[in-house]
Every structure is written in C-alpha cells, then in structure tokens.
Design a protein around this motif. Structure first.
Motif, PDB file in Angstrom:
ATOM      1  N   LYS A 175     -68.623 -21.231 -89.465  1.00  0.00           N
ATOM      2  CA  LYS A 175     -69.532 -20.457 -88.623  1.00  0.00           C
ATOM      3  C   LYS A 175     -70.935 -21.039 -88.680  1.00  0.00           C
ATOM      4  CE  LYS A 175     -67.144 -16.025 -88.887  1.00  0.00           C
ATOM      5  NZ  LYS A 175     -67.216 -14.634 -89.404  1.00  0.00           N
ATOM      6  N   GLN A 176     -71.376 -21.456 -89.865  1.00  0.00           N
ATOM      7  CA  GLN A 176     -72.709 -22.049 -90.009  1.00  0.00           C
ATOM      8  C   GLN A 176     -72.816 -23.354 -89.227  1.00  0.00           C
ATOM      9  OE1 GLN A 176     -73.529 -22.480 -94.183  1.00  0.00           O
ATOM     10  NE2 GLN A 176     -73.853 -20.285 -94.492  1.00  0.00           N
ATOM     11  N   VAL A 177     -71.751 -24.131 -89.212  1.00  0.00           N
ATOM     12  CA  VAL A 177     -71.756 -25.386 -88.460  1.00  0.00           C
ATOM     13  C   VAL A 177     -71.918 -25.102 -86.975  1.00  0.00           C
ATOM     14  CG1 VAL A 177     -70.298 -27.331 -87.738  1.00  0.00           C
ATOM     15  CG2 VAL A 177     -70.464 -26.722 -90.156  1.00  0.00           C
ATOM     16  N   VAL A 178     -71.211 -24.111 -86.467  1.00  0.00           N
ATOM     17  CA  VAL A 178     -71.310 -23.758 -85.050  1.00  0.00           C
ATOM     18  C   VAL A 178     -72.728 -23.293 -84.718  1.00  0.00           C
ATOM     19  CG1 VAL A 178     -70.539 -22.093 -83.310  1.00  0.00           C
ATOM     20  CG2 VAL A 178     -68.871 -23.221 -84.788  1.00  0.00           C
ATOM     21  N   VAL A 179     -73.300 -22.454 -85.563  1.00  0.00           N
ATOM     22  CA  VAL A 179     -74.662 -21.960 -85.340  1.00  0.00           C
ATOM     23  C   VAL A 179     -75.653 -23.122 -85.346  1.00  0.00           C
ATOM     24  CG1 VAL A 179     -76.515 -20.585 -86.377  1.00  0.00           C
ATOM     25  CG2 VAL A 179     -74.214 -19.641 -86.199  1.00  0.00           C
ATOM     26  N   GLU A 180     -75.506 -24.045 -86.273  1.00  0.00           N
ATOM     27  CA  GLU A 180     -76.409 -25.197 -86.363  1.00  0.00           C
ATOM     28  C   GLU A 180     -76.288 -26.089 -85.130  1.00  0.00           C
ATOM     29  OE1 GLU A 180     -79.355 -27.608 -88.028  1.00  0.00           O
ATOM     30  OE2 GLU A 180     -78.685 -25.596 -88.556  1.00  0.00           O
ATOM     31  N   LYS A 181     -75.068 -26.307 -84.646  1.00  0.00           N
ATOM     32  CA  LYS A 181     -74.881 -27.110 -83.429  1.00  0.00           C
ATOM     33  C   LYS A 181     -75.539 -26.448 -82.225  1.00  0.00           C
ATOM     34  CE  LYS A 181     -70.714 -29.786 -84.281  1.00  0.00           C
ATOM     35  NZ  LYS A 181     -69.364 -30.106 -83.789  1.00  0.00           N
ATOM     36  N   GLU A 182     -75.376 -25.119 -82.126  1.00  0.00           N
ATOM     37  CA  GLU A 182     -76.003 -24.397 -81.017  1.00  0.00           C
ATOM     38  C   GLU A 182     -77.525 -24.479 -81.105  1.00  0.00           C
ATOM     39  OE1 GLU A 182     -74.309 -20.515 -81.444  1.00  0.00           O
ATOM     40  OE2 GLU A 182     -72.474 -21.061 -80.370  1.00  0.00           O
ATOM     41  N   LYS A 203     -79.324 -26.883 -82.504  1.00  0.00           N
ATOM     42  CA  LYS A 203     -79.741 -28.238 -82.139  1.00  0.00           C
ATOM     43  C   LYS A 203     -79.668 -28.452 -80.632  1.00  0.00           C
ATOM     44  CE  LYS A 203     -78.876 -30.609 -86.469  1.00  0.00           C
ATOM     45  NZ  LYS A 203     -78.190 -31.709 -87.147  1.00  0.00           N
ATOM     46  N   ALA A 204     -78.645 -27.872 -79.995  1.00  0.00           N
ATOM     47  CA  ALA A 204     -78.523 -27.990 -78.537  1.00  0.00           C
ATOM     48  C   ALA A 204     -79.684 -27.278 -77.844  1.00  0.00           C
ATOM     49  CB  ALA A 204     -77.190 -27.423 -78.069  1.00  0.00           C
ATOM     50  N   ARG A 205     -80.087 -26.105 -78.344  1.00  0.00           N
ATOM     51  CA  ARG A 205     -81.225 -25.386 -77.752  1.00  0.00           C
ATOM     52  C   ARG A 205     -82.516 -26.175 -77.925  1.00  0.00           C
ATOM     53  NH1 ARG A 205     -78.998 -20.999 -80.534  1.00  0.00           N
ATOM     54  NH2 ARG A 205     -80.734 -21.053 -82.014  1.00  0.00           N
ATOM     55  N   ILE A 206     -82.698 -26.787 -79.096  1.00  0.00           N
ATOM     56  CA  ILE A 206     -83.903 -27.583 -79.348  1.00  0.00           C
ATOM     57  C   ILE A 206     -83.942 -28.781 -78.402  1.00  0.00           C
ATOM     58  CG2 ILE A 206     -85.035 -29.105 -81.027  1.00  0.00           C
ATOM     59  CD1 ILE A 206     -84.092 -27.129 -83.210  1.00  0.00           C
ATOM     60  N   LYS A 207     -82.804 -29.441 -78.239  1.00  0.00           N
ATOM     61  CA  LYS A 207     -82.731 -30.606 -77.360  1.00  0.00           C
ATOM     62  C   LYS A 207     -83.033 -30.207 -75.912  1.00  0.00           C
ATOM     63  CE  LYS A 207     -79.651 -34.379 -76.053  1.00  0.00           C
ATOM     64  NZ  LYS A 207     -78.307 -34.960 -76.211  1.00  0.00           N
ATOM     65  N   LYS A 208     -82.477 -29.082 -75.496  1.00  0.00           N
ATOM     66  CA  LYS A 208     -82.710 -28.606 -74.131  1.00  0.00           C
ATOM     67  C   LYS A 208     -84.180 -28.238 -73.926  1.00  0.00           C
ATOM     68  CE  LYS A 208     -81.065 -25.232 -70.786  1.00  0.00           C
ATOM     69  NZ  LYS A 208     -80.177 -24.095 -70.549  1.00  0.00           N
ATOM     70  N   ALA A 209     -84.777 -27.601 -74.913  1.00  0.00           N
ATOM     71  CA  ALA A 209     -86.194 -27.223 -74.818  1.00  0.00           C
ATOM     72  C   ALA A 209     -87.079 -28.460 -74.744  1.00  0.00           C
ATOM     73  CB  ALA A 209     -86.583 -26.360 -76.008  1.00  0.00           C
ATOM     74  N   ARG A 210     -86.759 -29.491 -75.499  1.00  0.00           N
ATOM     75  CA  ARG A 210     -87.547 -30.728 -75.460  1.00  0.00           C
ATOM     76  C   ARG A 210     -87.421 -31.411 -74.103  1.00  0.00           C
ATOM     77  NH1 ARG A 210     -86.356 -33.168 -81.491  1.00  0.00           N
ATOM     78  NH2 ARG A 210     -87.800 -31.779 -82.568  1.00  0.00           N
ATOM     79  N   GLN A 211     -86.214 -31.386 -73.548  1.00  0.00           N
ATOM     80  CA  GLN A 211     -86.019 -31.983 -72.239  1.00  0.00           C
ATOM     81  C   GLN A 211     -86.801 -31.209 -71.176  1.00  0.00           C
ATOM     82  OE1 GLN A 211     -81.759 -31.969 -71.797  1.00  0.00           O
ATOM     83  NE2 GLN A 211     -81.507 -33.922 -72.873  1.00  0.00           N
ATOM     84  N   GLN A 212     -86.799 -29.901 -71.261  1.00  0.00           N
ATOM     85  CA  GLN A 212     -87.565 -29.080 -70.323  1.00  0.00           C
ATOM     86  C   GLN A 212     -89.045 -29.346 -70.469  1.00  0.00           C
ATOM     87  OE1 GLN A 212     -86.819 -27.000 -67.866  1.00  0.00           O
ATOM     88  NE2 GLN A 212     -84.624 -27.352 -68.102  1.00  0.00           N
TER      89      GLN A 212
END
Length: 69
Positions: free
Chosen positions: A46-53, A55-64
C-alpha cells in the motif's frame, strides 16, 4: 520409541502436558509470525502505491508549472 497404543502416544510416557504444550506454543508463535508478515507485506505494498501516486502528482504539477511559465 514405540507406543503400544494411540492413547500411549498421546500420553507421551507421562510427559504429555509438556510435550503438547511445547508444540502448541511453537505453532501459535509460528502462526503469529506468519500473520504479522502477511500484514506487514500488505502495508508495504500500500505504501508503494501511495508513493507512486505522490510522485505522479509531483511530476504532473511540475509539467503544469512549466507550461504556465
């Protein structure tokens, strides 16, 4: 050591209480360890899934942010 009957086997030569108690404690401890291991494994997944999500939000925010600048 051979036993005359199944009852003699269960009696363990007069040491049945200690023998069967030791087996019971051992299997109980092994069961608890197995349950804890499975629980910890599930929590780690569960922690791995949360961490991946995250990181994906951070990447998306940086792209925006790059698109907006």
């Amino acid at each position: 050591m051979q036993f005359e009957s199944f009852a003699d086997f269960l009696n363990m030569g007069g040491y049945a209480f200690y023998v069967w108690l030791s087996f019971g404690v051992t299997f109980l401890a092994m069961g608890i360890i197995a349950i804890q291991s499975f629980s910890k494994h599930r929590d780690l997944l569960k922690q791995v899934v949360v961490e991946k999500e995250r990181k994906a939000r951070i990447k998306k925010a940086r792209q925006q942010q790059q698109v907006n600048t």
